[in-house]
Design a protein around this motif. Structure first.
Motif, PDB file in Angstrom:
ATOM      1  N   HIS A  41       5.166   5.873   0.201  1.00 48.42           N
ATOM      2  CA  HIS A  41       4.947   5.695   1.645  1.00 48.42           C
ATOM      3  C   HIS A  41       3.967   4.534   1.884  1.00 48.42           C
ATOM      4  O   HIS A  41       3.053   4.631   2.687  1.00 48.42           O
ATOM      5  N   PHE A  42       4.182   3.437   1.161  1.00 49.78           N
ATOM      6  CA  PHE A  42       3.230   2.325   1.214  1.00 49.78           C
ATOM      7  C   PHE A  42       3.081   1.761   2.623  1.00 49.78           C
ATOM      8  O   PHE A  42       1.960   1.486   3.073  1.00 49.78           O
ATOM      9  N   MET A  43       4.199   1.578   3.333  1.00 45.60           N
ATOM     10  CA  MET A  43       4.143   0.966   4.663  1.00 45.60           C
ATOM     11  C   MET A  43       3.394   1.856   5.653  1.00 45.60           C
ATOM     12  O   MET A  43       2.694   1.347   6.537  1.00 45.60           O
ATOM     13  N   ASP A  44       3.529   3.180   5.505  1.00 45.77           N
ATOM     14  CA  ASP A  44       2.781   4.101   6.374  1.00 45.77           C
ATOM     15  C   ASP A  44       1.283   3.876   6.219  1.00 45.77           C
ATOM     16  O   ASP A  44       0.544   3.758   7.198  1.00 45.77           O
ATOM     17  N   VAL A  45       0.838   3.804   4.952  1.00 43.26           N
ATOM     18  CA  VAL A  45      -0.584   3.604   4.673  1.00 43.26           C
ATOM     19  C   VAL A  45      -1.030   2.216   5.118  1.00 43.26           C
ATOM     20  O   VAL A  45      -2.132   2.054   5.665  1.00 43.26           O
ATOM     21  N   PHE A  46      -0.183   1.218   4.906  1.00 45.09           N
ATOM     22  CA  PHE A  46      -0.513  -0.156   5.302  1.00 45.09           C
ATOM     23  C   PHE A  46      -0.750  -0.236   6.807  1.00 45.09           C
ATOM     24  O   PHE A  46      -1.760  -0.788   7.263  1.00 45.09           O
ATOM     25  N   TYR A  47       0.180   0.313   7.593  1.00 46.83           N
ATOM     26  CA  TYR A  47       0.024   0.293   9.055  1.00 46.83           C
ATOM     27  C   TYR A  47      -1.191   1.102   9.491  1.00 46.83           C
ATOM     28  O   TYR A  47      -1.919   0.704  10.406  1.00 46.83           O
TER      29      TYR A  47
END
Length: 301
Positions: free
Chosen positions: A151-157
């Motif tokens: 869930h990299f993009m979730d954490v990035f955002y």
């Protein structure tokens, strides 16, 4: 007795924690369209409050601003110009992530925000962090690594939302010469002016009608201006550290809505990671939480 000030700050962050309810109701509209309508309506409402209900305070702050040297005026304008840009970016990212990624991602952002703010204050303002707080920061980083697995993009955002608001809060520590609500009025109106060129980029479909503008008016009034006013009101008696601890009501309510109302999926790894974040938050703020608990117990005696 500061009971009404505690109630004000608690109400403010609970309202912000319920923000997903009206926002998800119009998630089929473009995030930019929602942002532009929100800032425009918020500008109209906050100007009306400032120059009708807070007329005396507003004109007194204008007088104070005019009394500053030209150099100081330019510095304040630049500071609030940058703050307005950061606020607009944060609002847009919040709307986009809430409606396009997940409610959980926004709750994580505001769980991490105060910790990031304190770390930035340590780096740029030379504020001190205790050894316990450094342990909490390490736990938060560890939880983010766990959450990024799959869930990299979730954490990035989440991180970008938290970082944009953290930088905004750091700037406000140098922005205390004028009344807080008056400063917010300036920033929101300034942000609307900055965004004016984008109004021509709004999408025609789906068509916006009474439903859309009614929800946006609710967002601008009840979920933007009202909690801002309550937060500013609470700071008349509560110091920033004490009031700031209640910011965690925001992500807690948002997380509960994501889990039980919007039925967002929670994998075992996510549950572990969020538990670590929650524990790190308690640890990070332990020196503030326990005195407040003691104060509340004294009220019930």
């Amino acid at each position: 007795m500061n009971t009404k000030y505690y109630l004000a700050v608690i109400s403010a962050f609970i309202i912000w924690g319920l923000f997903s309810l009206p926002l998800k109701a119009i998630d089929h509209y473009a995030s930019l369209d929602i942002l532009l309508s929100r800032v425009l309506m918020a500008s109209v409402l906050i100007l009306a409050i400032s120059f009708i209900f807070r007329r005396k305070v507003s004109f007194e702050n204008i007088r104070i601003f005019k009394s500053f040297s030209k150099r100081h005026q330019r510095r304040l304008i630049l500071l609030n110009f940058i703050s307005a840009i950061l606020l607009a970016i944060n609002w847009y990212l919040f709307i986009y992530v809430m409606n396009r990624i997940s409610v959980n991602a926004t709750s994580l952002a505001y769980m991490l925000c105060p910790i990031i703010t304190t770390v930035l204050a340590y780096i740029f303002l030379k504020d001190r962090l205790s050894s316990v707080q450094w342990i909490a920061v390490s736990l938060s980083l560890m939880s983010c690594v766990l959450l990024s697995i799959g869930h990299f993009m979730d954490v990035f955002y989440s991180f970008i939302i938290a970082l944009s608001y953290a930088i905004y809060l750091i700037l406000q520590k140098k922005n205390h010469q004028l009344d807080r609500f008056f400063t917010l009025t300036f920033q929101i109106v300034f942000g609307t002016i900055i965004l004016l060129p984008l109004f021509s980029q709004q999408q025609e479909l789906p068509e916006k009608g009474t439903y859309f503008y009614g929800i946006v008016f609710l967002i601008a009034g009840v979920f933007t201006i009202l909690p801002m006013f309550l937060n500013v009101f609470s700071l008349n008696k509560l110091n920033s550290s004490t009031a700031g601890i209640f910011i965690y009501l925001n992500p807690v309510f948002s997380f509960l809505l994501a889990l039980f109302y919007f039925k967002e999926e929670m994998e075992p790894m996510k549950i572990i990671a969020y538990s670590v974040v929650f524990f790190s938050v308690i640890l990070f703020n332990s020196r503030l939480i326990f005195p407040i608990i003691g104060y509340k117990k004294s009220l019930t005696k």
